[in-house]
Design an enzyme around this catalytic site. Sequence first.
Site, PDB file in Angstrom:
ATOM      1  CG  ASP A  57      40.000 -21.933  14.422  1.00 56.79           C
ATOM      2  OD1 ASP A  57      41.064 -20.868  14.546  1.00 56.79           O
ATOM      3  OD2 ASP A  57      39.569 -21.762  13.463  1.00 56.79           O
ATOM      4  CG  ASN A 168      32.800 -13.236  10.520  1.00 53.95           C
ATOM      5  OD1 ASN A 168      32.328 -13.930   9.878  1.00 53.95           O
ATOM      6  ND2 ASN A 168      33.912 -12.881  10.709  1.00 53.95           N
ATOM      7  CG  ASP A 171      35.975 -17.431  15.965  1.00 51.52           C
ATOM      8  OD1 ASP A 171      36.014 -18.647  15.146  1.00 51.52           O
ATOM      9  OD2 ASP A 171      37.023 -16.807  15.752  1.00 51.52           O
ATOM     10  CD  GLU A 226      38.990 -13.973  14.152  1.00 50.76           C
ATOM     11  OE1 GLU A 226      37.848 -13.743  13.448  1.00 50.76           O
ATOM     12  OE2 GLU A 226      39.984 -14.345  13.380  1.00 50.76           O
ATOM     13  CG  HIS A 296      40.735 -19.727  17.585  1.00 49.02           C
ATOM     14  ND1 HIS A 296      39.869 -19.194  16.999  1.00 49.02           N
ATOM     15  CD2 HIS A 296      40.130 -20.560  18.605  1.00 49.02           C
ATOM     16  CE1 HIS A 296      38.597 -19.737  17.257  1.00 49.02           C
ATOM     17  NE2 HIS A 296      38.678 -20.637  18.319  1.00 49.02           N
TER      18      HIS A 296
END
Length: 355
Positions: A57, A168, A171, A226, A296
């Site tokens: 990420d 959730n 991000d 995401e 990501h």
Amino acid sequence: MKEKLIVQLFDSGILRKACYAIAFAGCIAMVSPACGQDVAGGDAVYRNPIIAAGTPDPTVIRAEDGSFYLYCTEDIRNMPIYRSVDLVRWERAGTVFSAETRPDFEPKGGLWAPDINRIGGRYVLYYSMSVWGCNGTCGIGVAVADAPQGPFEDRGALFRSNTIGVENSIDQFYFEDGGKKYLFWGSFCGIYGVELEDDGLSLKAGTEKRRIAGRLTDTFDSHGTEGTYIHKRDGYYYCFGSTGTCCEGAKSTYRVVVGRSANLFGPYLDREGRSMFDNHYETVLQGNAAFAGPGHNAEIVTDDAGNDWMLYHAYLRDKPELRRTLCLDKIVWKDGWPEVEGLEPSAESAVPVFK
């Protein structure tokens, strides 16, 4: 006379040892244990992965001195920082937090998916804090520093899933547009955005969250996205995301996708005009025989030759124990849409151009 002196020095061992020391230092500089990268200066080629270790990420920023600083999910405790001058060769530059300054608003939570920015003369880093599978209480925090390598001062949580009403809440991505500051975030329960105060450290008073992608439900949807990143180009906003499974080693199905819109808050559409509200998008990057689960992506960086570059993480299929390694590839724009050439991670490529 000079040639004779050089021969004598070499025969005596003095010059020979000096040559060996210089050669050894050069090897260390070119093949750093921190980055696992061997860039041949004459070939001007790099090879993926550029950091052969867990760097999930990623987020990147170019500092005032021209150096790049990269931050990622904490496979290294307290969130590692790396530094580079060329996006290819990286060295460790510390961690965002220490044991004493580490955030604690999510007990036993991990620090995930940082997003680094320059706001009002300071470096502002947003982070997610979560326990795997605990989607209802995770949240997004913020820290500030005067320099990209820190020290960072934690300012605590902006919000948590159970206070903002988004399952959730991870991000996050910061974006400025039209003089206003926004934060976008979310996972497989939808992608949302809110306006921030001018300093970026809190939600703007009276702001309401707005969904920009994901099905219009409040339940987990494995076909959603995401890892949101928004990029503006030629009058369009491009909403990048990752879909699939992120973290199953060689079996990971993660891939980078994108939709575009004439407006920041959408609707974001694919080439055929279908909406990201219905999980339609275009593929930017997907796995191949060598790499699994590429996704990501960090911010797009434009080099001095005008080329766009994207950092992202991926598993090496034959070495999944290295975890999600850092990769780099050039973005090409075709008919107004971004993609990595061949839609797959490259084995090697020409290095970015930075003077």
